[in-house]
Design an enzyme around this catalytic site. Structure first.
Site, short mmCIF file in Angstrom:
data_model
loop_
_atom_site.label_atom_id
_atom_site.label_comp_id
_atom_site.label_asym_id
_atom_site.label_seq_id
_atom_site.Cartn_x
_atom_site.Cartn_y
_atom_site.Cartn_z
CG HIS A 96 -2.03 0.96 1.29
ND1 HIS A 96 -1.73 2.47 1.40
CD2 HIS A 96 -3.41 1.05 0.80
CE1 HIS A 96 -2.94 3.12 1.12
NE2 HIS A 96 -3.79 2.31 0.87
CD GLU A 165 -5.38 1.59 -2.92
OE1 GLU A 165 -6.67 1.50 -2.66
OE2 GLU A 165 -4.72 1.50 -2.22
P1 PGA Z 1 -9.80 5.71 -0.21
O1 PGA Z 1 -8.77 4.61 0.13
O2 PGA Z 1 -10.98 4.97 -0.87
O3 PGA Z 1 -10.16 6.46 1.22
O4 PGA Z 1 -9.25 6.73 -1.33
C1 PGA Z 1 -8.15 3.62 -0.51
C2 PGA Z 1 -7.22 2.96 0.09
O5 PGA Z 1 -6.09 3.62 0.31
O6 PGA Z 1 -7.03 1.74 -0.07
#
Ligand code: PGA
Length: 247
Positions: A96, A165
């Protein structure tokens, strides 16, 4: 199979299990229930009790991270894949951006993936470009590097899920356009196919997903599900995402 994964980050105490109970109650009655899986990654402190509670229920519990050693070591505050598995975790996020920014390198991430898989944890491997990489049109090359530096053919692709992401989208309310996202997702699947020499693992999208914008995301069939941060802390918001996805 589609995935809806809730990443709680630094949120939750034992009684927050009520949120998951509501999501579970929705899931077991949902006519689309066989089409998707719900996974939630609470903080370390809740993994054991939640895993026990949901052992025979629909929701699976995972971890937000793991340490890059297999079993035990002298690293203060570290939690290994073996320890996570021993308290019932079935999945773990790895890579992450919060952890990459705190110093996770590609070689650390490779060890995390290796030991997580060895201990029967399914891996949700997170990748994503930052704002300046996007601005400089380096998104595709950054994603390719992040994937090829860590994932290897010998890893069991059936136990790996990739979550795309974009860092600039996490928690900001900003999302890629449908065209951008389709192009990026196809690129990721192509790179994954070249690594595994067969079908690509599932690829999820994460970053500011909510009940409204999921209407746009669902048009992109290449996306196999979502990693949801903020909206996973409310049962209503999380359920709305699933409902609107299948509407
Ligand atoms: P968010 O976070 O949906 O609050 O943008 C996603 C994540 O960091 O996994």
């Amino acid at each position: 199979m589609r995935y809806f994964i809730g990443n709680w980050k630094m949120f939750g105490v034992p009684k927050s299990i009520n949120i998951l109970n509501k999501i579970n109650a929705f899931h077991i009655k949902d006519k689309n229930r066989k089409k998707y899986r719900v996974i939630v990654t609470p903080p370390y402190t809740l993994i054991e009790s939640y895993s026990k509670y949901f052992k025979y229920k629909k929701i699976s519990i995972g971890s937000q991270n793991c340490y890059q050693k297999e079993q035990f070591s002298s690293n203060t505050a570290a939690v290994s894949p073996y320890m996570l598995r021993s308290v019932g975790a079935k999945y773990t996020l790895i890579g992450h951006s919060d952890n990459r920014s705190e110093g996770d390198t590609d070689s650390m991430l490779k060890d995390k993936v290796k030991y997580a898989l060895k201990n029967n944890l399914k891996v949700v491997f997170c990748i994503g470009e930052n704002k300046s990489e996007k601005k400089n049109k380096r998104t595709l090359s950054v994603l390719k590097r992040q994937l090829t530096k860590v994932l290897e053919k010998k890893f069991n692709k059936n136990n790996i899920i990739v979550a795309y992401e974009p860092i600039w989208s996490i928690g900001t309310g900003k999302i890629p356009t449908a065209i951008e996202l389709q192009k990026t997702t196809l690129h990721i699947k192509k790179v994954l196919k070249s690594i595994f020499k067969k079908n690509s693992p599932s690829v999820l999208y994460g970053g500011s997903v909510d009940g409204r914008n999921v209407e746009m995301f669902k048009e992109i069939k290449e996306i196999d599900g979502f990693l949801i941060g903020g909206a996973s802390k409310s049962s209503k918001k999380f359920i709305d995402i699933i409902k609107n996805y299948y509407r």
